[in-house]
Scaffold this motif. Structure first.
Motif, PDB file in Angstrom:
ATOM      1  N   VAL A   1     -78.254 -38.247  42.374  1.00  0.00           N
ATOM      2  CA  VAL A   1     -78.296 -38.876  43.730  1.00  0.00           C
ATOM      3  C   VAL A   1     -79.325 -39.557  44.013  1.00  0.00           C
ATOM      4  O   VAL A   1     -80.551 -39.198  43.759  1.00  0.00           O
ATOM      5  N   LYS A   2     -79.416 -40.903  44.363  1.00  0.00           N
ATOM      6  CA  LYS A   2     -80.607 -41.725  44.855  1.00  0.00           C
ATOM      7  C   LYS A   2     -80.311 -42.372  45.914  1.00  0.00           C
ATOM      8  O   LYS A   2     -79.224 -42.856  46.062  1.00  0.00           O
ATOM      9  N   GLY A   3     -81.599 -42.735  46.863  1.00  0.00           N
ATOM     10  CA  GLY A   3     -81.343 -43.324  48.172  1.00  0.00           C
ATOM     11  C   GLY A   3     -82.577 -44.300  48.353  1.00  0.00           C
ATOM     12  O   GLY A   3     -83.627 -43.977  47.935  1.00  0.00           O
ATOM     13  N   THR A   4     -82.156 -45.469  49.058  1.00  0.00           N
ATOM     14  CA  THR A   4     -83.273 -46.553  49.500  1.00  0.00           C
ATOM     15  C   THR A   4     -82.777 -47.398  50.444  1.00  0.00           C
ATOM     16  O   THR A   4     -81.730 -47.418  50.648  1.00  0.00           O
ATOM     17  N   THR A   5     -83.990 -47.655  51.268  1.00  0.00           N
ATOM     18  CA  THR A   5     -83.681 -48.623  52.416  1.00  0.00           C
ATOM     19  C   THR A   5     -83.540 -50.162  51.732  1.00  0.00           C
ATOM     20  O   THR A   5     -83.145 -50.914  52.576  1.00  0.00           O
ATOM     21  N   GLY A   6     -83.762 -50.342  50.588  1.00  0.00           N
ATOM     22  CA  GLY A   6     -83.716 -51.806  49.761  1.00  0.00           C
ATOM     23  C   GLY A   6     -82.485 -51.904  49.048  1.00  0.00           C
ATOM     24  O   GLY A   6     -81.368 -51.194  49.423  1.00  0.00           O
ATOM     25  N   ALA A   7     -82.388 -52.586  48.079  1.00  0.00           N
ATOM     26  CA  ALA A   7     -81.298 -53.308  47.261  1.00  0.00           C
ATOM     27  C   ALA A   7     -81.061 -52.107  46.362  1.00  0.00           C
ATOM     28  O   ALA A   7     -81.874 -51.529  45.663  1.00  0.00           O
ATOM     29  N   ALA A   8     -79.842 -52.155  45.743  1.00  0.00           N
ATOM     30  CA  ALA A   8     -79.398 -51.283  44.639  1.00  0.00           C
ATOM     31  C   ALA A   8     -79.789 -51.874  43.360  1.00  0.00           C
ATOM     32  O   ALA A   8     -78.946 -52.533  42.738  1.00  0.00           O
ATOM     33  N   THR A   9     -81.155 -51.935  43.018  1.00  0.00           N
ATOM     34  CA  THR A   9     -81.609 -52.776  41.690  1.00  0.00           C
ATOM     35  C   THR A   9     -81.983 -51.902  40.491  1.00  0.00           C
ATOM     36  O   THR A   9     -81.342 -51.734  39.403  1.00  0.00           O
ATOM     37  N   SER A  10     -82.863 -50.749  40.944  1.00  0.00           N
ATOM     38  CA  SER A  10     -83.162 -49.789  40.079  1.00  0.00           C
ATOM     39  C   SER A  10     -83.781 -48.522  40.519  1.00  0.00           C
ATOM     40  O   SER A  10     -83.870 -48.739  41.878  1.00  0.00           O
ATOM     41  N   VAL A  11     -83.656 -47.628  40.039  1.00  0.00           N
ATOM     42  CA  VAL A  11     -84.004 -46.257  40.446  1.00  0.00           C
ATOM     43  C   VAL A  11     -85.029 -45.596  39.518  1.00  0.00           C
ATOM     44  O   VAL A  11     -85.213 -45.755  38.202  1.00  0.00           O
ATOM     45  N   GLU A  12     -85.724 -44.638  40.196  1.00  0.00           N
ATOM     46  CA  GLU A  12     -86.850 -43.857  39.243  1.00  0.00           C
ATOM     47  C   GLU A  12     -86.131 -42.695  38.803  1.00  0.00           C
ATOM     48  O   GLU A  12     -85.356 -41.990  39.358  1.00  0.00           O
ATOM     49  N   LEU A  13     -86.444 -42.466  37.554  1.00  0.00           N
ATOM     50  CA  LEU A  13     -85.973 -41.263  36.729  1.00  0.00           C
ATOM     51  C   LEU A  13     -86.784 -40.366  35.977  1.00  0.00           C
ATOM     52  O   LEU A  13     -87.816 -41.187  35.463  1.00  0.00           O
ATOM     53  N   THR A  14     -86.600 -39.079  35.978  1.00  0.00           N
ATOM     54  CA  THR A  14     -87.836 -38.391  34.819  1.00  0.00           C
ATOM     55  C   THR A  14     -87.134 -38.186  33.827  1.00  0.00           C
ATOM     56  O   THR A  14     -86.024 -38.722  33.522  1.00  0.00           O
ATOM     57  N   ILE A  15     -87.906 -37.971  32.947  1.00  0.00           N
ATOM     58  CA  ILE A  15     -87.331 -37.684  31.442  1.00  0.00           C
ATOM     59  C   ILE A  15     -86.409 -36.802  31.445  1.00  0.00           C
ATOM     60  O   ILE A  15     -85.635 -36.918  30.605  1.00  0.00           O
ATOM     61  N   ASN A  16     -86.544 -35.731  32.208  1.00  0.00           N
ATOM     62  CA  ASN A  16     -85.365 -34.628  32.224  1.00  0.00           C
ATOM     63  C   ASN A  16     -84.435 -35.316  32.821  1.00  0.00           C
ATOM     64  O   ASN A  16     -82.984 -34.915  32.271  1.00  0.00           O
ATOM     65  N   GLU A  17     -84.142 -36.195  33.835  1.00  0.00           N
ATOM     66  CA  GLU A  17     -83.001 -36.681  34.097  1.00  0.00           C
ATOM     67  C   GLU A  17     -82.230 -37.622  32.940  1.00  0.00           C
ATOM     68  O   GLU A  17     -81.023 -37.608  33.011  1.00  0.00           O
ATOM     69  N   VAL A  18     -83.164 -38.528  32.381  1.00  0.00           N
ATOM     70  CA  VAL A  18     -82.510 -39.311  31.364  1.00  0.00           C
ATOM     71  C   VAL A  18     -81.968 -38.313  30.058  1.00  0.00           C
ATOM     72  O   VAL A  18     -80.729 -38.493  29.685  1.00  0.00           O
ATOM     73  N   GLU A  19     -82.832 -37.252  29.977  1.00  0.00           N
ATOM     74  CA  GLU A  19     -82.080 -36.463  28.506  1.00  0.00           C
ATOM     75  C   GLU A  19     -81.074 -35.718  29.076  1.00  0.00           C
ATOM     76  O   GLU A  19     -79.994 -35.522  28.258  1.00  0.00           O
TER      77      GLU A  19
END
Length: 321
Positions: free
Chosen positions: A244-262
Motif C-alpha cells: 500500500v502506498k499513499g500520497t497527496t500528489g498524483a499517482a505517478t510513481s512510488v518508492e520501493l525497497t529492494i525487499n518489496e521488489v524481490e
C-alpha cells in the motif's frame, strides 16, 4: 522518399523565477506532480505524452528578444490525464491550506537539460519555444503543441528510439535530483511536507485503511503486517499480499525497497499494489485528519525492470590498510 516523423502531444510550461515558484518546481519534481491555476477547454480531450517545465528566462519581452535567450528545461513523461486535485500539495498551497492549482497531472521526471537555445535551432523548434513564452505570459498555464520527441530525448541523453516504443525505459533515463533545481533553501520543511514523519505516517495509515476496507468488502480477511508487506489477505484457500502506498500528489510513481521488489517478483507470491493519491491532509488538525483519495489498484503486480530506477545505493567500504 517522404519520411514520416512521429509527433506526440507536449504540454509546455514556463515556471517563474520567484522563490515561491522555484520551491514549487522543486517540490513538483520531487513528488512527480504538476498543476495549473485554471483549466482550458482543450485539456478535456488532451492526452499529452510529455511535459517540459522550463525556467530561467522572463517571457514578457518581444518575440525577437525572447528568441535570443537561453533556458533550462526539465523533460518529463506525462503519466496521468488531467484531473481535478482536491488536496493542498505544493508549499504555497500548504502554507495557505488551500488548493491553488486544481488542474493537475502526474509527471515522471526524465532528465534536465541546461542552457537550451530558444531560437529555431533548439530541440523543440519555434513552435515549442513560443508555447513556453505564451505559458509564461499566462501565469504558467500549460500550452499544448505537437512535437517530434526524439530531438528532446537526444538532447537529454536518453537512449530511446521513440518511434519504436510507447514508453521511455525508466531505467535508461538519468532523471535528476532536487538539488539540481536552483531553488532558494527553505528555512525548514514545514508540516506540509511529506518529509514530516507525523504527516507521512498519517497518509500511509489513511491509504492502508482504504485498502483494508476494499478487501474486506470483497470478502477477504485482512491482517495488517507492515513488513515484509503491508496486508495479508485470505479468503477460503486464496491468499493475496498487498503493498500500500499513499500520497497527496498524483499517482505517478512510488518508492520501493529492494525487499518489496524481490517479494513482488517471487513466483510463489500473489501480490497487489494499492496506491491512494490526492489524499487531503487537514493541517489544522494536530493529528492530521485525512480524507478523500483516488485509488489506483494493480492486481497480480510484477515490477518490470524498465519501470525501476535506482534512487539509493549501498556502498561497500574498502578494506582498511
Amino acid at each position: 522518399m517522404i519520411t514520416c516523423v512521429k509527433r506526440e502531444s507536449f504540454v509546455m510550461v514556463h515556471v517563474g523565477q520567484r522563490p515561491e515558484s522555484q520551491l514549487n518546481l522543486e517540490y513538483g519534481l520531487e513528488t512527480c506532480s504538476w498543476g495549473f491555476p485554471k483549466s482550458k477547454p482543450e485539456y478535456r480531450s488532451a492526452r499529452p505524452r510529455f511535459a517540459v517545465l522550463a525556467t530561467g528566462a522572463g517571457p514578457r519581452v518581444p518575440l525577437g528578444e525572447w528568441l535570443t535567450r537561453r533556458i533550462d528545461l526539465w523533460l518529463c513523461e506525462v503519466r496521468t490525464d488531467f484531473y481535478e486535485g482536491r488536496a493542498p500539495h505544493w508549499p504555497d498551497e500548504e502554507a495557505e491550506n488551500t488548493v491553488k492549482y486544481p488542474v493537475r497531472f502526474g509527471i515522471e521526471p526524465l532528465a534536465v537539460v541546461r542552457d537550451v537555445s530558444l531560437d529555431e535551432h533548439g530541440p523543440w523548434g519555434l513552435a515549442g519555444s513560443d508555447a513556453i513564452r505564451r505559458s509564461g505570459t499566462e501565469r504558467g498555464i500549460g500550452k499544448l503543441c505537437e512535437l517530434d520527441p526524439q530531438p528532446l530525448l537526444d538532447a537529454a541523453g536518453i537512449q530511446a528510439d521513440w518511434a519504436q516504443r510507447q514508453n521511455v525505459p525508466l531505467n535508461r533515463a538519468p532523471r535528476f535530483t532536487t538539488e539540481q533545481v536552483e531553488a532558494p533553501k527553505r528555512p525548514g520543511r514545514g508540516a506540509g511536507f511529506i518529509s514530516d514523519p507525523k504527516k507521512r505516517k498519517a497518509i500511509e495509515l489513511h491509504a492502508e485503511n482504504m485498502a483494508v476496507a476494499h478487501y474486506e468488502r470483497q470478502g477477504w480477511t485482512v491482517e495488517r503486517l507492515g513488513k515484509p508487506y503491508d496486508l495479508h489477505c485470505t479468503r477460503a484457500r486464496e491468499e493475496r499480499r498487498v503493498e500500500v502506498k499513499g500520497t497527496t500528489g498524483a499517482a505517478t510513481s512510488v518508492e520501493l525497497t529492494i525487499n518489496e521488489v524481490e517479494h513482488a517478483r517471487n513466483p510463489r507470491h500473489t501480490v497487489d499494489l494499492y496506491v491512494v493519491s490526492d489524499i487531503v491532509a487537514d493541517a489544522r488538525s494536530s493529528d492530521y485528519a485525512m480524507s478523500g483519495g483516488r485509488v489506483s489498484h494493480f492486481e497480480d503486480w510484477y515490477p518490470e525492470e524498465e519501470d525501476l530506477r535506482p534512487r539509493r545505493f549501498e556502498y561497500r567500504l574498502p578494506f582498511a590498510d
